[in-house]
Design an enzyme around this catalytic site. Structure first.
Site, PDB file in Angstrom:
ATOM      1  N   GLY A   7      30.105  45.835  -5.968  1.00 28.47           N
ATOM      2  CA  GLY A   7      30.282  45.438  -7.226  1.00 28.47           C
ATOM      3  C   GLY A   7      30.700  46.484  -8.289  1.00 28.47           C
ATOM      4  N   ASN A  16      31.146  57.196  -9.288  1.00 27.07           N
ATOM      5  CA  ASN A  16      31.296  56.837  -7.782  1.00 27.07           C
ATOM      6  C   ASN A  16      32.775  56.440  -7.522  1.00 27.07           C
ATOM      7  OD1 ASN A  16      31.250  55.901  -4.960  1.00 27.07           O
ATOM      8  ND2 ASN A  16      29.020  55.889  -4.856  1.00 27.07           N
ATOM      9  N   ASN A  56      31.758  51.575  -0.660  1.00 26.97           N
ATOM     10  CA  ASN A  56      30.768  51.680  -1.767  1.00 26.97           C
ATOM     11  C   ASN A  56      30.282  53.212  -2.227  1.00 26.97           C
ATOM     12  OD1 ASN A  56      30.166  49.546  -3.331  1.00 26.97           O
ATOM     13  ND2 ASN A  56      28.548  48.626  -1.962  1.00 26.97           N
ATOM     14  N   GLU A  70      17.147  61.384  -8.884  1.00 22.79           N
ATOM     15  CA  GLU A  70      17.846  60.919  -7.966  1.00 22.79           C
ATOM     16  C   GLU A  70      17.422  60.980  -6.364  1.00 22.79           C
ATOM     17  OE1 GLU A  70      20.905  58.861  -8.688  1.00 22.79           O
ATOM     18  OE2 GLU A  70      19.903  59.176 -10.601  1.00 22.79           O
ATOM     19  N   CYS A  83      23.769  59.567   2.915  1.00 19.86           N
ATOM     20  CA  CYS A  83      23.362  58.730   2.012  1.00 19.86           C
ATOM     21  C   CYS A  83      22.183  57.804   2.436  1.00 19.86           C
ATOM     22  CB  CYS A  83      24.465  58.111   1.354  1.00 19.86           C
ATOM     23  SG  CYS A  83      25.190  58.999   0.174  1.00 19.86           S
ATOM     24  N   ASP A 104      24.614  65.917  -2.530  1.00 21.62           N
ATOM     25  CA  ASP A 104      25.033  65.640  -0.986  1.00 21.62           C
ATOM     26  C   ASP A 104      26.131  65.146  -0.596  1.00 21.62           C
ATOM     27  OD1 ASP A 104      24.698  63.185  -1.578  1.00 21.62           O
ATOM     28  OD2 ASP A 104      23.171  62.445  -0.341  1.00 21.62           O
ATOM     29  N   HIS A 142      26.295  63.163  -6.438  1.00 16.32           N
ATOM     30  CA  HIS A 142      25.120  63.819  -5.974  1.00 16.32           C
ATOM     31  C   HIS A 142      25.620  64.777  -5.319  1.00 16.32           C
ATOM     32  CE1 HIS A 142      23.163  59.481  -5.932  1.00 16.32           C
ATOM     33  NE2 HIS A 142      22.845  60.037  -7.103  1.00 16.32           N
TER      34      HIS A 142
END
Length: 450
Positions: free
Chosen positions: A18, A24, A363, A173, A369, A250, A248
């Site tokens: 989407g 991102n 994505n 988050e 993640c 990470d 993020h």
């Protein structure tokens, strides 16, 4: 004995591209492409199988209900679920895309976790993330809490909190912005909370992308978990990293045991950061090991593109460490060179293992993640919901379930299809039976399948 459990999110049947996640880069660049939900789920299960083969304890978290019809019902659409889905899609396909996102597969964002050896009351604490920065993710917190309360129901050992208030002050988050350094998983550790902005000081000065995690949220989570100042550290992520696509922490940093593996662009003042970590680690009985990628050898752009730092850094049964990396990190020359240097150099990392997770990667989500790390003693592990703990035979059954219920191709336009709604409900209803979860989904409670 203490175990580190990797709880992976099972990719849901509505996995699609989407492109809704601002900041991102992978999510945005693949917007509108045809996804393969079946392939995505099987890739995730394959990673779980590999970790079992390596001797680790692996668990699974079920997908959340998508499309989330209870949410659409609250927006003024009326009639049956099918009527509401069709009306909502006619009004705005993007709206339905938000309520059909399978982003809950990334369980690093499900919650922040503190093990019992760190907390004041000696319980394992979980705070579900409110994920308030992104509309499609902001609906995840209540369902994550429901699932966590099922998996960790014994209140003598576990404390599952509510998510923080979902507003700009307390943007949270989850574990994607939380690291823990320690001598071993059984020992008291230093919990490192990474944030992007101080909401009360109006310090949101990122040029391109929003800083999602606030200092105020991290501080509130630490209070709920009963952590003390001596073993807690709050560190700001650099604007440079966020603007490069590290939405993020990470994406540019991973920790395990005494090792902090990070890109030099992850934080602004590396000397000061390392100094304070050393000072806080000394009373805890360990010497931190810093493994830093320098930008001149491993540019931040390559780090973001390859998702090298979104690897799982794990401790093997022999005490050595391994990196579980996406195949993309092997294909990027700078990333592969740094991985080789980590294995060959004077670090605890003895091997790099590459896995095909392309469906998730497109994505913007890599190995780290997809998992939530939870440290549990033998007694705590025994009190966890046992059907969620994976074995080869359980993965075999889930693979059969995926092949039975998941589509091999899904376009964003399919999200408004009532057939997909019924397919996902049939799949999730069977999954709750496989995992002995009871009726955890809203459609089950309402008895609604159409």
């Amino acid at each position: 004995m203490t175990h580190e459990i990797n709880i992976d999110g099972l990719v849901g049947p509505t996995h699609n591209y989407g492109g809704m996640s601002v900041g991102n880069l992978a999510s945005k660049s693949n917007k509108g492409q045809i996804s393969n939900p079946q392939g995505a789920a099987l890739q995730g299960l394959g990673k779980m199988r590999k970790l079992i083969d390596l001797g680790l304890t692996q668990a699974v978290m079920p997908p959340q209900e998508r499309p989330f019809m209870a949410g659409l019902h609250k927006l003024g659409f009326t009639g049956s679920d099918v009527d509401v889905l069709q009306a909502a899609y006619k009004a705005s396909p993007v709206l339905v895309s938000n309520y059909a996102s399978a982003s809950c597969m990334w369980t690093a964002n499900a919650a922040t976790v503190s093990p019992s050896c760190d907390t004041a009351d000696g319980k394992v604490h979980f705070t579900p993330a409110n994920l308030s920065a992104m509309p499609h993710r902001s609906i995840e917190g209540p369902q994550a809490e429901t699932i966590l309360r099922k998996l960790f129901a014994d209140e003598s050992a576990f404390s599952v909190h509510e998510a923080l208030p979902a507003n700009t002050l307390f943007g949270d988050e989850g574990a994607a912005n939380h690291n823990r350094l320690c001598k071993t998983h059984a020992d008291k550790g230093l919990e490192v909370f990474v944030y992007g902005r101080e909401a009360l000081n109006n310090s949101e000065n990122v040029a391109k992308f929003p800083a999602r995690q606030t200092l105020e949220a991290s501080q509130a989570v630490a209070r709920f978990h009963g952590l003390n100042d001596a073993t807690t550290l709050f560190v700001r992520q650099s604007n440079r990293a966020i603007d490069a696509g590290a939405f993020h922490n990470d994406v540019v940093c991973v920790a395990n045991g005494p090792v902090l593996l990070f890109h030099e662009a992850a934080f602004d003042d590396l000397i000061a950061l390392q100094d304070i970590i050393r000072r806080k680690a000394e009373p805890l009985g360990f010497d931190p090991v810093f493994v830093t990628a320098m930008n001149k050898d491993f540019p931040i752009e390559d780090a973001i593109q390859s998702y090298f730092f979104n690897s799982q850094l794990i401790t093997l049964p022999n005490g050595k460490m391994a990196l579980i990396l996406p195949a993309d990190a092997q294909e990027n020359a700078a990333s592969k060179s740094f991985a080789d240097a980590c294995v060959a150099g004077d670090t605890p990392i003895e091997q790099a293992i590459y896995m095909d997770l392309r469906q998730s990667m497109r994505n913007g989500g890599g190995p780290a993640c997809l998992r939530l790390r939870v440290q549990l003693t033998d007694d705590e592990l025994a009190k966890m919901h046992q059907p969620a703990i994976m074995s080869h035979s359980k993965i075999d059954r889930l693979e059969t379930w995926v092949k039975t219920h998941y589509r091999e191709a899904l376009a964003p336009a399919d999200l408004g299809d009532p057939k997909l709604l019924n397919e996902t409900r049939a799949a999730l209803d069977e999954l709750t039976q496989i995992m002995d979860l009871g009726s955890i989904y809203e459609f089950q409670k309402a008895g609604a399948y159409s």
